[in-house]
Design a protein around this motif. Sequence first.
Motif, PDB file in Angstrom:
ATOM      1  N   GLY A  57       0.827  -0.973   0.213  1.00 28.94           N
ATOM      2  CA  GLY A  57      -0.100   0.350   0.329  1.00 28.94           C
ATOM      3  C   GLY A  57       1.094   1.138  -0.168  1.00 28.94           C
ATOM      4  N   MET A  58       1.987   1.047  -0.024  1.00 29.78           N
ATOM      5  CA  MET A  58       3.086   2.598   0.398  1.00 29.78           C
ATOM      6  C   MET A  58       4.613   1.823   0.104  1.00 29.78           C
ATOM      7  SD  MET A  58       3.523   5.080   3.268  1.00 29.78           S
ATOM      8  CE  MET A  58       1.561   5.610   3.644  1.00 29.78           C
ATOM      9  N   LYS A  59       5.193   3.063  -0.504  1.00 26.26           N
ATOM     10  CA  LYS A  59       6.538   2.724  -1.105  1.00 26.26           C
ATOM     11  C   LYS A  59       7.552   3.104  -0.128  1.00 26.26           C
ATOM     12  CE  LYS A  59       5.582   1.757  -6.058  1.00 26.26           C
ATOM     13  NZ  LYS A  59       5.674   2.708  -7.711  1.00 26.26           N
ATOM     14  N   VAL A  60       8.794   2.751   0.444  1.00 26.89           N
ATOM     15  CA  VAL A  60       9.106   2.978   0.905  1.00 26.89           C
ATOM     16  C   VAL A  60       9.489   4.944   0.607  1.00 26.89           C
ATOM     17  CG1 VAL A  60      11.681   3.526   1.900  1.00 26.89           C
ATOM     18  CG2 VAL A  60      10.931   1.585   1.325  1.00 26.89           C
ATOM     19  N   GLU A  61      10.166   5.423  -0.937  1.00 29.00           N
ATOM     20  CA  GLU A  61       9.848   7.469  -0.827  1.00 29.00           C
ATOM     21  C   GLU A  61       8.519   7.842  -0.663  1.00 29.00           C
ATOM     22  OE1 GLU A  61       9.050   4.516  -5.073  1.00 29.00           O
ATOM     23  OE2 GLU A  61      10.110   4.759  -3.196  1.00 29.00           O
ATOM     24  N   GLU A  62       7.294   7.036  -0.357  1.00 26.81           N
ATOM     25  CA  GLU A  62       6.164   8.289   0.287  1.00 26.81           C
ATOM     26  C   GLU A  62       6.033   8.001   1.568  1.00 26.81           C
ATOM     27  OE1 GLU A  62       3.060   6.868  -3.377  1.00 26.81           O
ATOM     28  OE2 GLU A  62       3.556   5.088  -1.671  1.00 26.81           O
ATOM     29  N   VAL A  63       7.351   7.636   2.574  1.00 25.77           N
ATOM     30  CA  VAL A  63       6.722   7.665   4.371  1.00 25.77           C
ATOM     31  C   VAL A  63       7.615   8.507   4.487  1.00 25.77           C
ATOM     32  CG1 VAL A  63       6.950   4.671   3.881  1.00 25.77           C
ATOM     33  CG2 VAL A  63       8.718   5.868   4.287  1.00 25.77           C
ATOM     34  N   PHE A  64       8.557   9.509   3.587  1.00 25.19           N
ATOM     35  CA  PHE A  64       8.883  11.290   4.375  1.00 25.19           C
ATOM     36  C   PHE A  64       8.243  11.543   5.097  1.00 25.19           C
ATOM     37  CE2 PHE A  64      12.007   8.438   2.474  1.00 25.19           C
ATOM     38  CZ  PHE A  64      12.896   8.037   3.370  1.00 25.19           C
ATOM     39  N   VAL A  65       8.196  12.585   5.987  1.00 27.21           N
ATOM     40  CA  VAL A  65       7.423  13.848   6.259  1.00 27.21           C
ATOM     41  C   VAL A  65       7.393  14.869   5.408  1.00 27.21           C
ATOM     42  CG1 VAL A  65       6.418  15.605   8.086  1.00 27.21           C
ATOM     43  CG2 VAL A  65       7.428  12.971   8.678  1.00 27.21           C
ATOM     44  N   HIS A  66       8.808  15.084   4.543  1.00 20.76           N
ATOM     45  CA  HIS A  66       8.635  16.163   3.327  1.00 20.76           C
ATOM     46  C   HIS A  66       9.598  15.965   2.764  1.00 20.76           C
ATOM     47  CE1 HIS A  66       7.307  18.821   6.569  1.00 20.76           C
ATOM     48  NE2 HIS A  66       7.212  19.007   7.104  1.00 20.76           N
ATOM     49  N   PRO A  67       9.501  16.363   1.037  1.00 14.95           N
ATOM     50  CA  PRO A  67      10.757  16.256   0.359  1.00 14.95           C
ATOM     51  C   PRO A  67      11.624  15.846   0.779  1.00 14.95           C
ATOM     52  CG  PRO A  67       9.274  17.544  -0.141  1.00 14.95           C
ATOM     53  CD  PRO A  67       8.564  16.924   0.679  1.00 14.95           C
ATOM     54  N   GLN A  68      13.578  15.433   0.115  1.00 16.02           N
ATOM     55  CA  GLN A  68      14.286  16.300   1.083  1.00 16.02           C
ATOM     56  C   GLN A  68      14.769  17.451   0.734  1.00 16.02           C
ATOM     57  OE1 GLN A  68      16.261  14.072   2.508  1.00 16.02           O
ATOM     58  NE2 GLN A  68      18.107  15.671   2.086  1.00 16.02           N
ATOM     59  N   PRO A  69      13.823  18.422  -1.153  1.00 20.23           N
ATOM     60  CA  PRO A  69      14.359  19.734  -1.331  1.00 20.23           C
ATOM     61  C   PRO A  69      13.528  20.493  -0.042  1.00 20.23           C
ATOM     62  CG  PRO A  69      13.941  18.734  -3.255  1.00 20.23           C
ATOM     63  CD  PRO A  69      13.143  17.766  -1.577  1.00 20.23           C
ATOM     64  N   PHE A  70      12.550  19.816   0.657  1.00 18.96           N
ATOM     65  CA  PHE A  70      12.051  21.097   1.674  1.00 18.96           C
ATOM     66  C   PHE A  70      13.252  21.598   2.922  1.00 18.96           C
ATOM     67  CE2 PHE A  70      10.112  21.210   6.342  1.00 18.96           C
ATOM     68  CZ  PHE A  70       9.327  22.066   5.865  1.00 18.96           C
ATOM     69  N   TYR A  71      14.231  20.623   3.132  1.00 18.27           N
ATOM     70  CA  TYR A  71      14.931  21.388   4.545  1.00 18.27           C
ATOM     71  C   TYR A  71      15.977  22.185   4.564  1.00 18.27           C
ATOM     72  CZ  TYR A  71      13.028  16.585   6.582  1.00 18.27           C
ATOM     73  OH  TYR A  71      11.876  16.405   7.412  1.00 18.27           O
ATOM     74  N   ALA A  72      16.522  22.233   3.160  1.00 18.49           N
ATOM     75  CA  ALA A  72      17.204  23.020   2.246  1.00 18.49           C
ATOM     76  C   ALA A  72      16.825  24.159   2.255  1.00 18.49           C
ATOM     77  CB  ALA A  72      18.014  22.548   1.369  1.00 18.49           C
ATOM     78  N   GLU A  73      15.368  23.711   1.043  1.00 16.46           N
ATOM     79  CA  GLU A  73      13.897  25.326   1.349  1.00 16.46           C
ATOM     80  C   GLU A  73      14.347  26.354   2.135  1.00 16.46           C
ATOM     81  OE1 GLU A  73      11.138  24.225  -0.706  1.00 16.46           O
ATOM     82  OE2 GLU A  73      12.502  23.303  -2.464  1.00 16.46           O
ATOM     83  N   HIS A  74      13.605  25.574   3.884  1.00 15.72           N
ATOM     84  CA  HIS A  74      13.677  25.984   5.162  1.00 15.72           C
ATOM     85  C   HIS A  74      14.847  26.498   6.116  1.00 15.72           C
ATOM     86  CE1 HIS A  74       9.587  24.697   3.016  1.00 15.72           C
ATOM     87  NE2 HIS A  74       9.137  25.378   3.925  1.00 15.72           N
ATOM     88  N   ARG A  75      15.592  25.894   5.157  1.00 16.89           N
ATOM     89  CA  ARG A  75      16.706  25.987   6.301  1.00 16.89           C
ATOM     90  C   ARG A  75      17.060  25.849   7.405  1.00 16.89           C
ATOM     91  NH1 ARG A  75      18.892  32.453   7.506  1.00 16.89           N
ATOM     92  NH2 ARG A  75      20.944  31.707   7.300  1.00 16.89           N
ATOM     93  N   VAL A  76      16.933  24.440   6.506  1.00 17.81           N
ATOM     94  CA  VAL A  76      16.441  23.266   7.977  1.00 17.81           C
ATOM     95  C   VAL A  76      18.514  22.583   8.052  1.00 17.81           C
ATOM     96  CG1 VAL A  76      16.097  21.044   9.123  1.00 17.81           C
ATOM     97  CG2 VAL A  76      14.942  23.493   8.866  1.00 17.81           C
ATOM     98  N   GLU A  77      19.089  22.665   8.302  1.00 18.53           N
ATOM     99  CA  GLU A  77      20.265  21.500   8.201  1.00 18.53           C
ATOM    100  C   GLU A  77      20.638  20.673   9.311  1.00 18.53           C
ATOM    101  OE1 GLU A  77      25.260  22.200   9.472  1.00 18.53           O
ATOM    102  OE2 GLU A  77      24.068  23.490   9.573  1.00 18.53           O
TER     103      GLU A  77
END
Length: 219
Positions: A57-77
């Motif tokens: 019912g779900m793939k591994v890439e779908e379990v993440f809370v945010h897509p990877q670019p989110f963190y850099a875009e929101h100044r999260v290291e």
Amino acid sequence: MPENIYPYVIVGGGLAGAAAVDGIRERDSTGPILLISGERDAPYDRPPLTKKLWTGGMKVEEVFVHPQPFYAEHRVEMLLDTWLTELDAKQHMLRDGAGNSFRYDKLLLATGGAPRQLTIPGGNLAGLSYYRTLEGYRQLRAAAKPGKSAVVIGGGFIGSEIAAALRMNDLSVTMIFPEEWLVARVFPESLGRALTDYYRAKGVNVLTGDMPKSIAQRG
């Protein structure tokens, strides 16, 4: 080594840590955030580890809370696969195992819990899965081939769900736990015994009121 200073530091890469990032950004859209996690993966939902990832019912890439670019875009290291060795609350300072230090204005400890480790002989053998993480899912999924056998120690929610997932994937499953019925700390006896009977009807070998004394490898 150089010392890094952050307005916000979050220790823990689970749902609480991810939610804290969202909460901070609602009040402060620019202040740098440092998120430190002992896991190798960015924050993700844990329920699929015993449910939808096993049923398709779900793939591994779908379990993440945010897509990877989110963190850099929101100044999260993010510092992943990183464990802290020191916290000095007076100095507002953290230090990791590599000797790097981090100063903070505000700190959130959101480290979550960890499975209890078996203290019996063999409880630390390679190949045992203290199941809780996405990396644990990857390893168990790779090993869980149809026709193989698996032993699940523990009859709580996680033990029950992973036993069901393994059985649905055509493994021979044995459960062993000290209570008299599944999820005994939460379910009343009538429901717990009915669930235990259902598991047995589905081919799970359920051993109640017992626990292993040792674990040994053969081959």
